[in-house]
Every structure is written in structure tokens, then in C-alpha cells.
Scaffold this motif. Structure first.
Motif, PDB file in Angstrom:
ATOM      1  N   GLY A  17      -0.785  -6.227  -3.673  1.00 45.14           N
ATOM      2  CA  GLY A  17      -2.011  -6.635  -2.865  1.00 45.14           C
ATOM      3  C   GLY A  17      -2.682  -7.690  -3.754  1.00 45.14           C
ATOM      4  O   GLY A  17      -3.537  -8.201  -3.180  1.00 45.14           O
ATOM      5  N   SER A  18      -2.317  -8.238  -4.737  1.00 44.54           N
ATOM      6  CA  SER A  18      -2.842  -9.302  -5.582  1.00 44.54           C
ATOM      7  C   SER A  18      -1.926  -9.981  -6.258  1.00 44.54           C
ATOM      8  O   SER A  18      -0.832  -9.509  -6.587  1.00 44.54           O
ATOM      9  N   VAL A 229      -5.134  -5.154   5.265  1.00 43.41           N
ATOM     10  CA  VAL A 229      -4.132  -4.968   4.053  1.00 43.41           C
ATOM     11  C   VAL A 229      -3.404  -6.005   3.483  1.00 43.41           C
ATOM     12  O   VAL A 229      -2.533  -6.460   4.472  1.00 43.41           O
ATOM     13  N   GLY A 230      -3.661  -6.426   2.413  1.00 41.96           N
ATOM     14  CA  GLY A 230      -2.625  -7.452   1.987  1.00 41.96           C
ATOM     15  C   GLY A 230      -3.262  -8.606   1.081  1.00 41.96           C
ATOM     16  O   GLY A 230      -4.652  -8.521   0.914  1.00 41.96           O
ATOM     17  N   CYS A 262      -9.028  -5.344   2.689  1.00 39.10           N
ATOM     18  CA  CYS A 262      -8.328  -4.642   1.050  1.00 39.10           C
ATOM     19  C   CYS A 262      -7.326  -5.569   0.509  1.00 39.10           C
ATOM     20  O   CYS A 262      -6.255  -5.599   1.082  1.00 39.10           O
ATOM     21  N   GLY A 263      -7.421  -6.237  -0.554  1.00 41.30           N
ATOM     22  CA  GLY A 263      -6.537  -6.980  -1.084  1.00 41.30           C
ATOM     23  C   GLY A 263      -7.226  -8.008  -2.402  1.00 41.30           C
ATOM     24  O   GLY A 263      -8.362  -8.193  -2.293  1.00 41.30           O
ATOM     25  N   GLY A 264      -6.343  -8.413  -3.049  1.00 45.05           N
ATOM     26  CA  GLY A 264      -6.813  -9.449  -3.897  1.00 45.05           C
ATOM     27  C   GLY A 264      -6.236 -10.965  -4.107  1.00 45.05           C
ATOM     28  O   GLY A 264      -5.458 -11.257  -2.859  1.00 45.05           O
ATOM     29  N   ALA A 265      -6.670 -11.969  -4.674  1.00 48.07           N
ATOM     30  CA  ALA A 265      -6.338 -13.097  -4.532  1.00 48.07           C
ATOM     31  C   ALA A 265      -4.756 -13.417  -5.075  1.00 48.07           C
ATOM     32  O   ALA A 265      -4.222 -12.447  -5.746  1.00 48.07           O
ATOM     33  N   SER A 266      -4.238 -14.371  -4.508  1.00 47.48           N
ATOM     34  CA  SER A 266      -2.804 -14.587  -4.622  1.00 47.48           C
ATOM     35  C   SER A 266      -2.598 -16.226  -4.592  1.00 47.48           C
ATOM     36  O   SER A 266      -2.766 -16.896  -3.559  1.00 47.48           O
ATOM     37  N   GLY A 267      -2.003 -16.623  -5.745  1.00 51.62           N
ATOM     38  CA  GLY A 267      -1.611 -17.824  -5.838  1.00 51.62           C
ATOM     39  C   GLY A 267      -2.834 -18.854  -6.315  1.00 51.62           C
ATOM     40  O   GLY A 267      -3.883 -18.295  -6.271  1.00 51.62           O
ATOM     41  N   GLU A 268      -2.346 -20.018  -6.961  1.00 52.17           N
ATOM     42  CA  GLU A 268      -3.479 -20.885  -7.435  1.00 52.17           C
ATOM     43  C   GLU A 268      -4.600 -21.280  -6.440  1.00 52.17           C
ATOM     44  O   GLU A 268      -5.524 -21.473  -6.733  1.00 52.17           O
ATOM     45  N   PHE A 290     -15.277  -5.762   1.475  1.00 54.41           N
ATOM     46  CA  PHE A 290     -14.106  -6.211   0.718  1.00 54.41           C
ATOM     47  C   PHE A 290     -13.885  -4.999  -0.280  1.00 54.41           C
ATOM     48  O   PHE A 290     -14.517  -4.735  -1.053  1.00 54.41           O
ATOM     49  N   LEU A 291     -12.573  -4.648  -0.258  1.00 49.32           N
ATOM     50  CA  LEU A 291     -12.065  -3.899  -1.466  1.00 49.32           C
ATOM     51  C   LEU A 291     -11.087  -4.387  -2.108  1.00 49.32           C
ATOM     52  O   LEU A 291     -10.183  -5.204  -1.799  1.00 49.32           O
ATOM     53  N   ASP A 292     -10.981  -4.159  -3.500  1.00 49.59           N
ATOM     54  CA  ASP A 292      -9.902  -4.470  -4.499  1.00 49.59           C
ATOM     55  C   ASP A 292      -8.618  -4.113  -3.991  1.00 49.59           C
ATOM     56  O   ASP A 292      -8.433  -3.036  -3.218  1.00 49.59           O
ATOM     57  N   ALA A 293      -7.417  -4.678  -4.001  1.00 48.36           N
ATOM     58  CA  ALA A 293      -6.172  -3.928  -4.022  1.00 48.36           C
ATOM     59  C   ALA A 293      -5.968  -2.870  -4.814  1.00 48.36           C
ATOM     60  O   ALA A 293      -6.518  -2.631  -5.639  1.00 48.36           O
ATOM     61  N   ARG A 294      -5.303  -1.771  -3.858  1.00 51.25           N
ATOM     62  CA  ARG A 294      -5.175  -0.451  -4.550  1.00 51.25           C
ATOM     63  C   ARG A 294      -3.751  -0.114  -4.395  1.00 51.25           C
ATOM     64  O   ARG A 294      -2.885  -0.609  -3.603  1.00 51.25           O
ATOM     65  N   PRO A 295      -3.257   0.934  -5.169  1.00 54.36           N
ATOM     66  CA  PRO A 295      -1.858   1.694  -5.085  1.00 54.36           C
ATOM     67  C   PRO A 295      -1.536   2.138  -3.729  1.00 54.36           C
ATOM     68  O   PRO A 295      -2.528   2.497  -3.134  1.00 54.36           O
ATOM     69  N   PRO A 296      -0.380   2.173  -3.305  1.00 53.27           N
ATOM     70  CA  PRO A 296       0.050   2.953  -2.174  1.00 53.27           C
ATOM     71  C   PRO A 296      -0.567   4.371  -1.975  1.00 53.27           C
ATOM     72  O   PRO A 296      -1.133   4.521  -0.994  1.00 53.27           O
TER      73      PRO A 296
END
Length: 422
Positions: A17-18, A229-230, A262-268, A290-296
Motif C-alpha cells: 500500500g505504500s 485502498v491502494g 487508505c494508502g501511502g505514496a508510491s514512486g518519485e 486519509f489513512l496510512d497504508a496498513r497490513p492485511p
């Protein structure tokens, strides 16, 4: 059977997710786990990103993650990883030599790992199975107009793998057709294996589960909830949902709706603040959480708290989020791209949308938000649909591919096949 899996650019035990961790991480760990439970010895080789983790991580019997030092532990972007292909390959060779190991085949995931697998396949004289997960040509064909294109260097490397891997494993018939159309792949070398979902973890929630999940997430109990989610990158389309949310409130300012992203940043080029700014610019920042990425294990609560899960991606090789959501009994509104028409049964377990316009997405979301009976019935059917997909079944099909691959005569001259398109 002993299998060397390669997931160079991201560890299967990293938080999805991030960053570069996403559905591929879930795929690799889930399929490897099920193979291990069938008695296959699986070592997953990945690039070490922190020294505290150790060289070998025992996941369960027959399954290990091997951390190979290649470049600095931190501060190396995915775009810079090609500079470490030689170091990673050398690290694998050294580890295997020092531990007196052998493998029956190699299974590489993503093009960077594929380049390593291609080298080691010829060095060790064992078959190479490759799973691309995403393809540069396909991403460029479906990317948003303002999204950065994938490099030509990546496309060339993928072409080489298409030409040289002994077996190409894809998720769907659509992905198989994309390989043939964009890379002139030989369909005789392609095996279609549909991924699964963890239907033991992602289960339908009761009213009490939903209430508890909403309390834990700080979401009002008596409201409609749409979740995303992603990873927060343009290709996943979170801005599509934000714009559709603004359109819904433009039509009805009193609509009782909350959106969870729900998710975090990805890529530059990804910046979470950009999505906060967009929500503020459109006047819906107080409607979106907005929620941070989290485990399954924690994602279950997000899915159960939602009335609808939105998957507005510009392309998906399968659509793992859509399948997980349905397993929890939550209907899905998704873009009609890639493997999503397989993951979502249109008008039965959710809706498929042609395009990414705010108005059409607002229309589709409103259809289900305003029709409780239809939405609830879709959720019930979604559970039945998701039950048809399991990682155990996927692993069983993959094992058949492995067994066939080990029959390939590797003593013959194994130079590259015709490299079309380069």
C-alpha cells in the motif's frame, strides 16, 4: 522440488500500500506460502533494505526470504535499481554457492527480477518462469494524460524476457492478449493462472463488525462510506474518486457520505499532500478521511466499514483489492480495465465503469449508495463470487506449470529467440 523465486525490487514481507509494495507483494507471498504447504521448498530472493532484518528470514516450513545486499540499504529508488542488477545477481550466486544449494527452476517477478533470472537460467541450466505483473507498453497505453510514461529501456527489457523466458505466467486471458499484441509473445509459452484472495482472512462482517470497524477508524456510524485502498499514485486513480465525491456533493450538498482513502505514496512523482490539496480545492476535505497504508489484518476493518469499495485504476493485471473487498461482502465499483472484469461480476457483485470521468463515477456510486436493497444483495453475491478464487487453487495450477517446465531439455542450445520489436 526447490524453487528460487526472485522479487528484487520489493520484499514480499514489506507493507503493501505504500512505496513499491502493493498487490505483487501479496501475490508473491501468498502463492509461495501455498506452494510451501504443498511441500515445495521456496526461497524468495529480494534486495536487502535494512541490516536489522538479517540475511535469512524463515517464514514457515519450506519457505524463506533471502535478503541480498545490493547497493545502499535505503535511498535507492526503483528507477535506480537497474544499476544494481549485477550486484544482486552476484549476491545470489554467492549465497547459493556458499550454502551448497540447488534449484529445479527460477520464477522471477517483475522485469528487474526477470533480467536476473534470465542470466541465472543460462548459468545454472534450469528453466525460467517469469511473471511480469505489469508491462510498460500496457501502462503507457492506459496511463492518465498527465502521468509519466514508463521508460523505453524497461520496455526493451520486457521484450527480452518475453523472447527468452521458458514460460510466461499471466493472471488473465486479457493479459495474455496484451503480451501477444505488444510484445509478439508466443502463446505456446504463456500460461494463464488466475490469482486468489485470502478468503480466510477477508470475511463478511456482521452489523457489529461494521460498527466496531467504524468506531476504530473514527467514521460516523450512521453514514454511507466509500473506500479506496491502494498506493496513492495516478495510475491507481485516487483523484478520480476525489473528483467524483465533489460531484456527488455538488448535486446534493446534504448527502450523508464519507470517503476513506487508505494508502501511502508510491514512486518519485507521488505526493500524498497533492491528494489532500485536491480535496481542499474541491471543497470536500472534511468529507474524506486519509489513512496510512496498513497490513492485511487491519485492512479487513476498512473493507468491512465500507458500503462500497472504489477501484478507479487505469489498468490492473487482476484487481486484488476488488477481490478482497468482495470477500468481505462489500460490492465494488471499478474501472472496466485489465483483469477487473474478471474480478468484478458486473451488475451482480458491483459495477464496471467505462472511463474515469467525475460525472460517470458519481452516477455509478449514487446508483448503489441510494439503493440499499440492491447494494446489500450485491454484497451477498460478492462473497459467493470471491469464494471461487483462492490462493491454494492458484498454487495448484502453478505447480502443474512448474512440473511441466522441469521436463524442458535444458541441454539444448538456449540462446535468445527472435527478439521482435527491439
Amino acid at each position: 522440488m526447490r524453487v528460487a523465486m526472485i522479487s528484487m525490487h520489493t520484499s514480499p514481507i514489506a507493507q503493501p500500500g505504500s512505496g513499491d509494495a502493493g498487490g505483487m507483494n501479496v501475490y508473491v507471498l501468498s502463492i509461495a506460502t501455498q506452494l510451501a504447504r504443498k511441500g515445495v521448498d521456496v526461497d524468495i530472493f529480494t534486495r536487502a533494505t535494512r541490516p536489522s532484518q538479517g540475511e535469512i528470514v524463515e517464514i514457515e516450513p519450506h519457505l524463506r526470504v533471502i535478503n541480498i545486499v545490493a547497493g545502499p540499504y535505503e535511498g535507492l529508488s526503483k528507477e535506480e535499481l537497474p544499476t544494481q542488477l549485477a550486484a544482486f545477481s552476484g549476491g545470489m550466486v554467492q549465497f547459493i554457492k556458499c550454502n551448497n544449494l540447488y534449484y529445479d527452476l527460477i520464477h522471477s517477478h517483475y522485469w528487474l527480477s526477470g533480467q536476473v533470472g534470465w542470466l541465472l537460467r543460462d548459468l545454472w541450466g534450469i528453466p525460467l518462469i517469469h511473471t511480469a505483473h505489469t508491462l510498460a507498453a500496457v501502462k503507457n497505453a492506459y496511463r492518465a494524460a498527465d502521468d509519466s510514461p514508463e521508460s523505453e529501456a524497461r520496455r526493451i527489457c520486457e521484450q527480452q524476457l518475453s523472447d527468452n523466458a521458458d514460460v510466461l505466467v499471466v493472471n488473465t486471458e486479457d493479459e495474455k492478449n496484451e503480451l501477444i499484441a505488444h510484445y509478439d509473445a508466443n502463446d505456446c509459452h504463456i500460461s494463464v493462472i488466475t490469482p486468489g484472495a485470502d478468503t480466510e482472512l477477508f470475511t463478511p462482517g456482521t452489523d457489529r463488525n461494521t460498527e466496531r470497524s467504524r468506531r476504530e477508524l473514527g467514521i460516523p456510524l450512521h453514514t454511507k462510506v466509500v473506500a479506496f485502498v491502494g498506493r496513492l499514485q495516478k495510475f491507481k486513480g485516487p483523484e478520480v474518486l476525489i473528483r467524483a465525491t465533489a460531484e456527488l456533493f455538488k448535486r446534493d450538498p446534504q448527502r450523508n457520505l464519507r470517503v476513506v482513502i487508505c494508502g501511502g505514496a508510491s514512486g518519485e512523482t507521488s505526493n500524498v499532500q497533492n491528494y489532500h490539496d485536491l480535496a481542499r480545492e474541491l471543497g470536500v476535505e472534511h468529507r474524506i478521511r486519509f489513512l496510512d497504508a496498513r497490513p492485511p489484518q487491519e485492512l479487513v476493518a476498512v473493507y468491512q466499514a465500507a458500503d462500497i469499495v472504489a477501484v478507479p485504476s487505469y489498468n490492473e493485471s487482476f484487481g486484488l483489492v476488488a477481490m478482497e473487498a468482495q470477500a468481505t461482502g462489500t460490492p465494488v465499483v471499478a474501472a472496466r480495465v485489465g483483469g477487473l472484469p474478471i474480478a468484478v461480476d458486473h451488475d451482480v457483485t458491483g459495477l464496471l465503469i467505462d472511463g474515469h470521468g467525475a460525472s460517470q463515477w458519481a452516477d455509478a456510486l449514487a446508483q448503489l449508495l441510494d439503493d440499499d436493497e440492491r447494494r446489500i444483495h450485491m454484497g451477498e453475491q460478492a462473497v459467493e463470487h470471491a469464494a471461487k478464487f483462492s490462493w491454494a487453487a492458484s498454487a495448484q495450477e502453478l505447480l502443474k506449470v512448474y512440473e511441466e517446465a522441469t521436463k524442458i531439455d535444458m541441454s539444448e542450445c538456449h540462446g535468445p529467440r527472435q527478439a521482435a520489436g527491439i
